[in-house]
Design a protein around this motif. Structure first.
Motif, short mmCIF file in Angstrom:
data_model
loop_
_atom_site.label_atom_id
_atom_site.label_comp_id
_atom_site.label_asym_id
_atom_site.label_seq_id
_atom_site.Cartn_x
_atom_site.Cartn_y
_atom_site.Cartn_z
N GLN A 39 0.88 -1.17 -0.07
CA GLN A 39 0.03 0.02 0.19
C GLN A 39 0.74 1.24 0.02
O GLN A 39 0.47 2.11 -0.82
CB GLN A 39 -1.04 0.02 1.26
N TYR A 40 1.84 1.13 0.77
CA TYR A 40 2.80 2.30 0.68
C TYR A 40 3.49 2.59 -0.76
O TYR A 40 3.52 3.61 -1.23
CB TYR A 40 4.11 2.08 1.67
N GLU A 41 3.80 1.70 -1.55
CA GLU A 41 4.26 1.57 -2.72
C GLU A 41 3.23 2.11 -3.84
O GLU A 41 3.71 2.44 -4.95
CB GLU A 41 4.90 0.18 -3.22
N ASP A 42 1.95 1.47 -3.69
CA ASP A 42 0.98 1.99 -4.36
C ASP A 42 0.48 3.63 -4.29
O ASP A 42 -0.17 4.03 -4.92
CB ASP A 42 -0.29 1.39 -4.23
N GLY A 43 1.00 4.11 -3.17
CA GLY A 43 0.59 5.43 -2.63
C GLY A 43 -0.69 5.59 -2.05
O GLY A 43 -1.52 6.44 -2.10
N ALA A 44 -1.36 4.25 -1.71
CA ALA A 44 -2.69 4.25 -1.10
C ALA A 44 -2.58 4.54 0.23
O ALA A 44 -3.60 4.94 0.88
CB ALA A 44 -3.13 2.74 -1.29
N TYR A 45 -1.58 4.40 0.93
CA TYR A 45 -1.44 4.53 2.42
C TYR A 45 -0.31 5.47 2.95
O TYR A 45 0.67 5.24 2.06
CB TYR A 45 -1.26 3.21 3.00
N VAL A 46 -0.16 6.34 3.64
CA VAL A 46 1.01 7.16 4.01
C VAL A 46 1.40 6.69 5.47
O VAL A 46 0.51 6.52 6.50
CB VAL A 46 0.43 8.65 4.34
N PRO A 47 2.57 6.32 5.47
CA PRO A 47 3.20 5.82 6.73
C PRO A 47 3.39 6.89 7.60
O PRO A 47 3.68 8.19 7.29
CB PRO A 47 4.76 5.22 6.38
N GLY A 48 3.48 6.72 8.90
CA GLY A 48 3.86 7.38 9.96
C GLY A 48 5.61 7.78 9.96
O GLY A 48 6.09 6.67 9.45
N GLY A 49 5.96 8.50 10.78
CA GLY A 49 7.26 8.88 10.83
C GLY A 49 8.23 7.55 11.47
O GLY A 49 9.29 7.37 10.91
N ASP A 50 7.49 6.78 11.92
CA ASP A 50 8.39 5.72 12.50
C ASP A 50 8.78 4.50 11.59
O ASP A 50 9.77 4.19 11.45
CB ASP A 50 7.70 5.19 13.98
N LYS A 51 7.72 4.57 10.77
CA LYS A 51 7.65 3.53 9.67
C LYS A 51 8.84 3.97 8.69
O LYS A 51 9.28 3.34 8.01
CB LYS A 51 6.39 3.29 9.01
N ILE A 52 8.68 5.35 8.30
CA ILE A 52 9.45 5.92 7.40
C ILE A 52 11.07 5.74 7.99
O ILE A 52 11.93 5.21 7.09
CB ILE A 52 9.07 7.42 7.13
N CYS A 53 11.22 6.05 9.08
CA CYS A 53 12.75 5.65 9.64
C CYS A 53 13.20 4.17 9.42
O CYS A 53 14.12 3.95 9.17
CB CYS A 53 12.66 6.03 10.91
N SER A 54 12.07 3.31 9.73
CA SER A 54 12.37 1.76 9.96
C SER A 54 12.58 1.27 8.35
O SER A 54 13.56 0.64 7.93
CB SER A 54 11.20 0.98 10.21
N LEU A 55 11.84 1.91 7.26
CA LEU A 55 12.02 1.53 6.03
C LEU A 55 13.40 2.16 5.35
O LEU A 55 14.04 1.58 4.98
CB LEU A 55 10.78 2.24 4.91
N ALA A 56 13.58 3.54 6.00
CA ALA A 56 14.95 4.11 5.33
C ALA A 56 16.23 3.31 5.80
O ALA A 56 17.13 3.03 5.13
CB ALA A 56 15.03 5.50 5.73
N SER A 57 15.94 2.76 7.22
CA SER A 57 17.11 2.03 7.75
C SER A 57 17.48 0.74 7.08
O SER A 57 18.70 0.44 6.96
CB SER A 57 16.88 1.65 9.35
N ALA A 58 16.30 0.03 6.79
CA ALA A 58 16.24 -1.29 5.98
C ALA A 58 17.05 -1.15 4.43
O ALA A 58 17.46 -1.86 4.26
CB ALA A 58 15.03 -1.86 6.05
N LEU A 59 16.67 0.20 4.06
CA LEU A 59 17.23 0.52 2.70
C LEU A 59 18.45 1.06 2.71
O LEU A 59 18.95 1.50 1.64
CB LEU A 59 15.92 1.39 1.90
N ASP A 60 19.00 1.38 3.80
CA ASP A 60 20.17 2.24 4.05
C ASP A 60 20.17 3.52 3.33
O ASP A 60 21.23 4.11 2.39
CB ASP A 60 21.52 1.32 3.47
N VAL A 61 19.05 4.36 3.48
CA VAL A 61 19.05 5.71 2.98
C VAL A 61 18.63 6.62 4.19
O VAL A 61 18.17 5.99 5.23
CB VAL A 61 18.02 5.98 1.74
N THR A 62 18.46 7.64 4.01
CA THR A 62 17.77 8.61 5.17
C THR A 62 16.53 8.66 4.65
O THR A 62 15.82 8.40 3.57
CB THR A 62 18.44 10.10 4.84
#
Length: 71
Positions: A39-62
């Motif tokens: 759903q995040y990748e489809d743009g159907a759902y907006v993640p919270g800040g904590d989820k954005i940080c988790s995704l960024a960490s797993a992908l080694d980006v900011t």
């Protein structure tokens, strides 16, 4: 700056693809449900800040890289 969910979705897909990582692998790495990643990748759902940080960490980006904000 405003959050643009379509920019976030495109950046998330691109970073995941760049690492040759499946949605399932990203879900496992972050503890975020696979359906939610989709759903995040489809743009159907907006993640919270904590989820954005988790995704960024797993992908080694900011988080800003995913959001598309330059600092």
């Amino acid at each position: 700056m405003l959050f643009d969910k379509s920019v976030f979705a495109a950046n998330l897909r691109a970073e995941r693809a760049r690492r040759d990582m499946s949605q399932s692998e990203l879900a496992d790495a972050t503890g975020i449900n696979l359906a939610t990643i989709s759903q995040y990748e489809d743009g159907a759902y907006v993640p919270g800040g904590d989820k954005i940080c988790s995704l960024a960490s797993a992908l080694d980006v900011t988080p800003n890289d995913l959001i598309g904000w330059s600092v």
